[in-house]
Write an enzyme that holds these catalytic residues in place. Structure first.
Site, PDB file in Angstrom:
ATOM      1  N   TYR A  31     -17.942   3.394  39.818  1.00 31.72           N
ATOM      2  CA  TYR A  31     -18.072   2.446  40.923  1.00 31.72           C
ATOM      3  C   TYR A  31     -17.076   1.300  40.735  1.00 31.72           C
ATOM      4  O   TYR A  31     -17.125   0.579  39.726  1.00 31.72           O
ATOM      5  CB  TYR A  31     -19.490   1.886  41.012  1.00 31.72           C
ATOM      6  N   SER A  67     -28.867   6.825  49.450  1.00 33.40           N
ATOM      7  CA  SER A  67     -28.667   6.792  50.903  1.00 33.40           C
ATOM      8  C   SER A  67     -29.938   7.133  51.683  1.00 33.40           C
ATOM      9  O   SER A  67     -29.904   7.955  52.604  1.00 33.40           O
ATOM     10  CB  SER A  67     -27.533   7.735  51.315  1.00 33.40           C
TER      11      SER A  67
END
Length: 336
Positions: A55, A207
């Site tokens: 990330y 998500s």
């Protein structure tokens, strides 16, 4: 406050709403805002935090480590991952070889400012490395006290079964899988979840709001709002494209009366929906502003009745993706 759930068949508990910093820390928001958001998460009762070395090319781990500095380590549950390329992208800078895993854990611990992570996860399946080599490296990390539990992300049912068997042989616990899962993306329901239930593996789902589509802010026939994820290549625009069709967006709009009847906002409804699945231990949520968390944490502890679940299925059933084969597509056949 946020409820806790057990992770897999272990005695380890995590907050059922877990803070994830995939596309916020180190890229989408400034560090001051990221720190404020993590501190708000703590104030709201979130103690579980998920990140990965890839990330923002390691920066997200650094930001999370800085934000958690000074907190009682024993009261936190910190997860990170290894697989995707970091650094200059050399021959051994990706995958699940012993070398990359060992390099990965040492780098992650240094950036996070901790002696151990609670959960160390294989970010994808590595077709180029023998699974025995991968699981042996994870077992050594657990025995060294650098990770307490092992998890994976986006593995197929067959891969989970093979990994679980090796973990048992090595005397370690493979407790979790981290797949995409939402009311619009249900591909794990056919094979991954039944296999996981059999093996005692939980899902930590990412998500749950389908990249924000289930918030209802994207309208059919209209351009995406300026500054939204769908317009920002740095914040996951590529991932959201599959949901940005008029038929999907029209179906999502049908959820407004369902949420209103349940006394919830659309984000709360979306997160509560994934948490109705007993194999889900945690839903990953992110935030670019602290106040966003004030809304989403209210999904913790919510039980959706049968009528509400049926109404969600009626609204989204025709546009929800359910093909189990799509899980296999998540892991590249060759290392990136």
């Amino acid at each position: 406050m946020v409820n806790y759930r057990y992770l897999g068949n272990s005695g380890f508990k995590v907050t059922e709403i877990t803070y994830g910093n995939w596309i916020t820390h180190g890229s989408q928001v400034e560090n001051d805002a990221a720190l404020a958001t993590v501190h708000r998460a703590l104030e709201l009762g979130i103690t579980s935090f998920d990140t990965a070395d890839v990330y923002a090319n390691t920066v997200a781990e650094q930001v999370l480590g800085e934000a958690l500095k000074g907190q009682r380590r024993e009261s936190l549950e910190i997860f990170t991952k290894v697989y995707w390329p970091v650094g200059p992208g050399g021959a051994n800078d990706s995958g699940l070889s012993r070398k990359h895993i060992m390099d990965g854990i040492h780098g992650s611990l240094r950036r996070l400012g901790t002696d151990y992570v609670d959960l160390y996860q294989a970010h994808r399946y590595d077709y180029e490395t023998p699974l025995e080599e991968t699981m042996q490296a994870f077992a050594d990390i657990v025995r060294q006290g650098k990770a307490l539990y092992i998890g994976v992300s986006e593995w197929t049912a067959e891969q989970l079964r093979a990994g679980h068997a090796l973990a048992e042989d090595l005397g370690i616990q493979l407790v979790s899988n981290q797949p995409q899962y939402s009311a619009l993306w249900r591909v794990i329901e056919g094979k991954v979840i039944p296999t996981s239930e059999e093996l005692g593996i939980s899902q930590i789902v990412w998500s749950p709001m389908a990249q924000g589509v289930l918030s209802g802010k994207y309208l059919p026939g209209q351009p995406a709002p300026v500054g939204s994820r769908a317009t920002d290549e740095k914040s996951g625009a590529g991932f959201i494209k599959r949901f940005m069709t008029d038929d999907v967006l029209s179906a999502v709009q049908k959820l407004h009366p369902v949420a209103e009847q349940a006394g919830l906002t659309l984000p709360q409804l979306a997160i509560a929906w994934v948490l109705q699945n007993p194999n889900v231990s945690a839903a990953l949520v992110g935030a670019s502003r602290p106040e966003q968390l004030d809304d989403t944490v209210k999904a913790s502890g919510i039980t959706l009745d049968a009528d509400t679940m049926a109404a969600i299925d009626a609204a989204l059933g025709s546009v929800a993706e359910t093909d189990p084969a799509l899980t296999e597509e998540s892991s590249p056949k060759r290392r990136p």
